[in-house]
Write a protein that holds these residues in place. Structure first.
Motif, PDB file in Angstrom:
ATOM      1  N   GLY A 285     -46.520  23.230  10.455  1.00 14.85           N
ATOM      2  CA  GLY A 285     -46.658  21.777  10.404  1.00 14.85           C
ATOM      3  C   GLY A 285     -47.635  21.227  11.425  1.00 14.85           C
ATOM      4  O   GLY A 285     -48.138  20.112  11.265  1.00 14.85           O
ATOM      5  N   ARG A 300     -53.308  22.940   8.251  1.00 17.03           N
ATOM      6  CA  ARG A 300     -51.900  22.701   8.555  1.00 17.03           C
ATOM      7  C   ARG A 300     -51.235  24.068   8.632  1.00 17.03           C
ATOM      8  O   ARG A 300     -51.171  24.787   7.635  1.00 17.03           O
ATOM      9  CB  ARG A 300     -51.241  21.845   7.472  1.00 17.03           C
ATOM     10  CG  ARG A 300     -49.765  21.562   7.710  1.00 17.03           C
ATOM     11  CD  ARG A 300     -49.204  20.721   6.565  1.00 17.03           C
ATOM     12  NE  ARG A 300     -47.775  20.492   6.730  1.00 17.03           N
ATOM     13  CZ  ARG A 300     -46.825  21.325   6.322  1.00 17.03           C
ATOM     14  NH1 ARG A 300     -47.167  22.465   5.717  1.00 17.03           N
ATOM     15  NH2 ARG A 300     -45.557  21.043   6.515  1.00 17.03           N
ATOM     16  N   ASP A 322     -41.251  11.105  14.586  1.00 18.56           N
ATOM     17  CA  ASP A 322     -40.475  11.174  13.343  1.00 18.56           C
ATOM     18  C   ASP A 322     -40.962  10.148  12.323  1.00 18.56           C
ATOM     19  O   ASP A 322     -40.314   9.923  11.315  1.00 18.56           O
ATOM     20  CB  ASP A 322     -38.976  10.981  13.629  1.00 18.56           C
ATOM     21  CG  ASP A 322     -38.683   9.662  14.327  1.00 18.56           C
ATOM     22  OD1 ASP A 322     -39.630   8.872  14.553  1.00 18.56           O
ATOM     23  OD2 ASP A 322     -37.498   9.415  14.641  1.00 18.56           O
ATOM     24  N   ASP A 325     -45.565  12.275   8.604  1.00 21.23           N
ATOM     25  CA  ASP A 325     -45.427  13.515   7.830  1.00 21.23           C
ATOM     26  C   ASP A 325     -46.688  14.333   8.028  1.00 21.23           C
ATOM     27  O   ASP A 325     -47.810  13.816   7.913  1.00 21.23           O
ATOM     28  CB  ASP A 325     -45.235  13.195   6.346  1.00 21.23           C
ATOM     29  CG  ASP A 325     -45.089  14.452   5.511  1.00 21.23           C
ATOM     30  OD1 ASP A 325     -43.960  14.904   5.334  1.00 21.23           O
ATOM     31  OD2 ASP A 325     -46.135  14.978   5.067  1.00 21.23           O
ATOM     32  N   SER A 326     -46.523  15.620   8.314  1.00 19.86           N
ATOM     33  CA  SER A 326     -47.684  16.438   8.670  1.00 19.86           C
ATOM     34  C   SER A 326     -48.657  16.622   7.512  1.00 19.86           C
ATOM     35  O   SER A 326     -49.870  16.750   7.714  1.00 19.86           O
ATOM     36  CB  SER A 326     -47.236  17.799   9.205  1.00 19.86           C
ATOM     37  OG  SER A 326     -46.526  18.527   8.224  1.00 19.86           O
ATOM     38  N   LYS A 327     -48.169  16.636   6.274  1.00 24.76           N
ATOM     39  CA  LYS A 327     -49.084  16.754   5.133  1.00 24.76           C
ATOM     40  C   LYS A 327     -49.924  15.487   4.994  1.00 24.76           C
ATOM     41  O   LYS A 327     -51.128  15.544   4.718  1.00 24.76           O
ATOM     42  CB  LYS A 327     -48.312  17.025   3.837  1.00 24.76           C
ATOM     43  CG  LYS A 327     -47.829  18.470   3.692  1.00 24.76           C
ATOM     44  CD  LYS A 327     -47.246  18.704   2.320  1.00 24.76           C
ATOM     45  CE  LYS A 327     -46.749  20.137   2.164  1.00 24.76           C
ATOM     46  NZ  LYS A 327     -47.861  21.106   2.147  1.00 24.76           N
ATOM     47  N   TYR A 328     -49.274  14.326   5.171  1.00 27.75           N
ATOM     48  CA  TYR A 328     -50.036  13.073   5.147  1.00 27.75           C
ATOM     49  C   TYR A 328     -51.083  13.095   6.247  1.00 27.75           C
ATOM     50  O   TYR A 328     -52.249  12.762   6.028  1.00 27.75           O
ATOM     51  CB  TYR A 328     -49.120  11.863   5.340  1.00 27.75           C
ATOM     52  CG  TYR A 328     -49.904  10.610   5.680  1.00 27.75           C
ATOM     53  CD1 TYR A 328     -50.571   9.903   4.694  1.00 27.75           C
ATOM     54  CD2 TYR A 328     -50.020  10.178   7.006  1.00 27.75           C
ATOM     55  CE1 TYR A 328     -51.340   8.786   5.001  1.00 27.75           C
ATOM     56  CE2 TYR A 328     -50.784   9.069   7.335  1.00 27.75           C
ATOM     57  CZ  TYR A 328     -51.445   8.377   6.326  1.00 27.75           C
ATOM     58  OH  TYR A 328     -52.210   7.280   6.647  1.00 27.75           O
ATOM     59  N   LEU A 368     -42.966   5.750   6.236  1.00 22.62           N
ATOM     60  CA  LEU A 368     -42.646   7.168   6.090  1.00 22.62           C
ATOM     61  C   LEU A 368     -42.207   7.538   4.670  1.00 22.62           C
ATOM     62  O   LEU A 368     -42.616   8.591   4.169  1.00 22.62           O
ATOM     63  CB  LEU A 368     -41.562   7.572   7.104  1.00 22.62           C
ATOM     64  CG  LEU A 368     -41.199   9.055   7.126  1.00 22.62           C
ATOM     65  CD1 LEU A 368     -42.414   9.910   7.466  1.00 22.62           C
ATOM     66  CD2 LEU A 368     -40.067   9.313   8.119  1.00 22.62           C
ATOM     67  N   GLN A 371     -45.255   8.220   2.725  1.00 16.11           N
ATOM     68  CA  GLN A 371     -45.841   9.487   3.161  1.00 16.11           C
ATOM     69  C   GLN A 371     -45.081  10.665   2.536  1.00 16.11           C
ATOM     70  O   GLN A 371     -45.691  11.644   2.084  1.00 16.11           O
ATOM     71  CB  GLN A 371     -45.782   9.614   4.688  1.00 16.11           C
ATOM     72  CG  GLN A 371     -46.609   8.606   5.452  1.00 16.11           C
ATOM     73  CD  GLN A 371     -46.486   8.842   6.953  1.00 16.11           C
ATOM     74  OE1 GLN A 371     -46.565   9.977   7.422  1.00 16.11           O
ATOM     75  NE2 GLN A 371     -46.295   7.773   7.722  1.00 16.11           N
ATOM     76  N   ASN A 372     -43.760  10.560   2.518  1.00  8.67           N
ATOM     77  CA  ASN A 372     -42.934  11.635   1.959  1.00  8.67           C
ATOM     78  C   ASN A 372     -43.178  11.812   0.465  1.00  8.67           C
ATOM     79  O   ASN A 372     -43.182  12.941  -0.047  1.00  8.67           O
ATOM     80  CB  ASN A 372     -41.456  11.358   2.225  1.00  8.67           C
ATOM     81  CG  ASN A 372     -41.097  11.479   3.701  1.00  8.67           C
ATOM     82  OD1 ASN A 372     -41.816  12.123   4.467  1.00  8.67           O
ATOM     83  ND2 ASN A 372     -40.003  10.862   4.107  1.00  8.67           N
ATOM     84  N   ALA A 375     -46.279  13.743   0.164  1.00  8.85           N
ATOM     85  CA  ALA A 375     -46.038  15.143   0.514  1.00  8.85           C
ATOM     86  C   ALA A 375     -45.373  15.891  -0.633  1.00  8.85           C
ATOM     87  O   ALA A 375     -45.697  17.061  -0.907  1.00  8.85           O
ATOM     88  CB  ALA A 375     -45.184  15.228   1.774  1.00  8.85           C
ATOM     89  N   GLU A 376     -44.443  15.234  -1.337  1.00  9.05           N
ATOM     90  CA  GLU A 376     -43.762  15.869  -2.471  1.00  9.05           C
ATOM     91  C   GLU A 376     -44.748  16.150  -3.607  1.00  9.05           C
ATOM     92  O   GLU A 376     -44.695  17.208  -4.251  1.00  9.05           O
ATOM     93  CB  GLU A 376     -42.631  14.965  -2.956  1.00  9.05           C
ATOM     94  CG  GLU A 376     -41.454  14.884  -1.993  1.00  9.05           C
ATOM     95  CD  GLU A 376     -40.433  13.836  -2.398  1.00  9.05           C
ATOM     96  OE1 GLU A 376     -40.636  13.197  -3.461  1.00  9.05           O
ATOM     97  OE2 GLU A 376     -39.450  13.647  -1.657  1.00  9.05           O
TER      98      GLU A 376
END
Length: 412
Positions: A285, A300, A322, A325-328, A368, A371-372, A375-376
């Motif tokens: 991550g 990443r 928190d 998101d690391s992918k974002y 967030l 962002q999630n 990521a999905e």
């Protein structure tokens, strides 16, 4: 199997490259001769992944010099071009390409070399291009340049290298088989690229342009949500032939592109353990990026396998928040770098990302949950990519097997 043994078993000819090709290294054009227009100068950086890309440099010489002093260095359509300086052995096959009409006029320059077949009835230049990618060529070359990991050679080395020459009909059959295998690989890579383009499209639909921040998201500096740093210095003299991989910027670039990496430098396990205790190591991550990342190369970290990386030339972003998101963050940073790297980076010689610059770089921070969602979607697309990449690996294995058999005289 040695060349001599292959030639004896297959009843092929064994010739020096100098017997069957015209070859020429470019001249050493000096910086003071560069102009803003005229005839483009070919450089090592223009040869990328088996293709010529002249948009990557802006070096020219005047038409007066090009068609006067350097006329005999003007390239022709169909010339086989290779890089001959500062190239890693494992990537040499990517530094071989043919010139097309659209690339002309073009003048050769230092560290590049061109080849032509002296007699097309004896040597098919396409067959020769495949020979340059074989271990038979690379091993001879490495022996002549004392086994360095970097290829730096010239005409004096080329004239000493042997090539096996089957009859021209067999050469053309070998080219036909390998070309077909290469087409399958290229098509699979295009499919993978389309999935990458889809991710980029989804990103812009959801978040807008990260540089303009046209959706008005809250903005934060990297220093607000991450620990930006590099590694502890590891000297090349401390590296060993095998052990824990030691990545430089070139390897990080390939990892960011999802390509297979064959590290050439390693550190001992004891050295790695000491560095891990002193500085820590990147975890899944975290982001790693080369300091010279004009094309948005951001990896990443996706593995627990041990590795270490070069200080200064590779930057490390360790998330401490928190609400990111690391992918974002990976895709956002990549797009910012692609669109505005030269405006962000600094340096008198070339633009470079420094730690303090990255710490103060501002990016938009959407909610967030959004962002999630991104990521999905990325995760679902990456699963499709994995299947295609597995298929690509099989195709590449088949290609390598065909290449090996072809140059052992086992195909026809």
């Amino acid at each position: 199997m040695k060349l001599e043994e292959i030639v004896r078993k297959s009843n092929w000819d064994l010739k020096k490259i100098s017997d069957v090709t015209f070859y020429q290294e470019g001249p050493g054009v000096r910086k003071k001769q560069y102009t803003e227009e005229g005839v483009k100068l070919l450089n090592v950086g223009n040869i990328q992944k088996g293709k010529i890309d002249l948009s990557l440099t802006d070096r020219y010489i005047s038409e007066e010099e090009a068609y006067g002093k350097y006329e005999h260095f003007l390239a022709d359509e169909g010339d086989l071009i290779i890089a001959c300086s500062g190239i890693q052995v494992s990537y040499f096959h990517e530094k071989i390409a043919f010139l097309k009409k659209e690339h002309l006029p073009l003048c050769m320059n230092t560290s590049t070399m061109r080849f032509k077949s002296l007699d097309e009835g004896i040597l098919d230049i396409n067959y020769f291009s495949y020979f340059l990618k074989t271990n038979y060529f690379k091993k001879q070359l490495q022996k002549l340049i004392t086994g360095s990991a970097q290829l730096n050679f010239g005409p004096s080395h080329i004239e000493q290298i042997d090539i096996m020459l089957p009859p021209i009909k067999i050469q053309k059959k070998i080219v036909e088989v390998l070309d077909e295998a290469q087409k399958l690989i290229d098509n699979r890579k295009k499919q993978i690229k389309l999935l990458d383009d889809l991710i980029e499209s989804i990103f812009y639909d959801m978040f807008g342009d990260p540089v303009k921040n046209d959706k008005g998201w809250e903005v934060k500096k990297f220093d607000d949500f991450s620990n930006v740093r590099s590694s502890k210095r590891v000297y090349i003299s401390e590296c060993v032939d095998k052990g824990i991989p030691f990545y430089r910027g070139t390897e990080i670039v390939k990892l960011s592109l999802g390509e297979e990496v064959f590290p050439e430098l390693f550190i001992t396990e004891d050295h790695y353990k000491a560095l891990k205790k002193e500085t820590g190591i990147p975890k899944i991550g975290d982001l790693l990026l080369p300091s010279i990342c004009a094309k948005g190369e951001v990896w990443r970290v996706d593995t627990n396998n041990p590795f270490y990386f070069k200080d200064g030339r590779v930057l490390w972003v360790e998330l401490e928040s928190d609400f990111i998101d690391s992918k974002y963050l990976q895709y956002c940073l990549s797009q910012v770098l692609i669109k505005n790297f030269e405006g962000i980076a600094s340096g008198s010689t070339f633009p470079e990302m420094k730690i303090f610059i990255l710490k103060n770089l501002e990016i938009p921070i959407p909610p967030l949950p959004l962002q999630n969602q991104f990521a999905e979607k990325v995760q679902a697309i990456e699963k499709q990519k994995e299947l295609l990449e597995e298929s690509l690996k099989l195709m590449e294995d088949n290609y390598n097997s065909l290449m090996q058999r072809a140059f052992k005289g086992e195909l026809f």
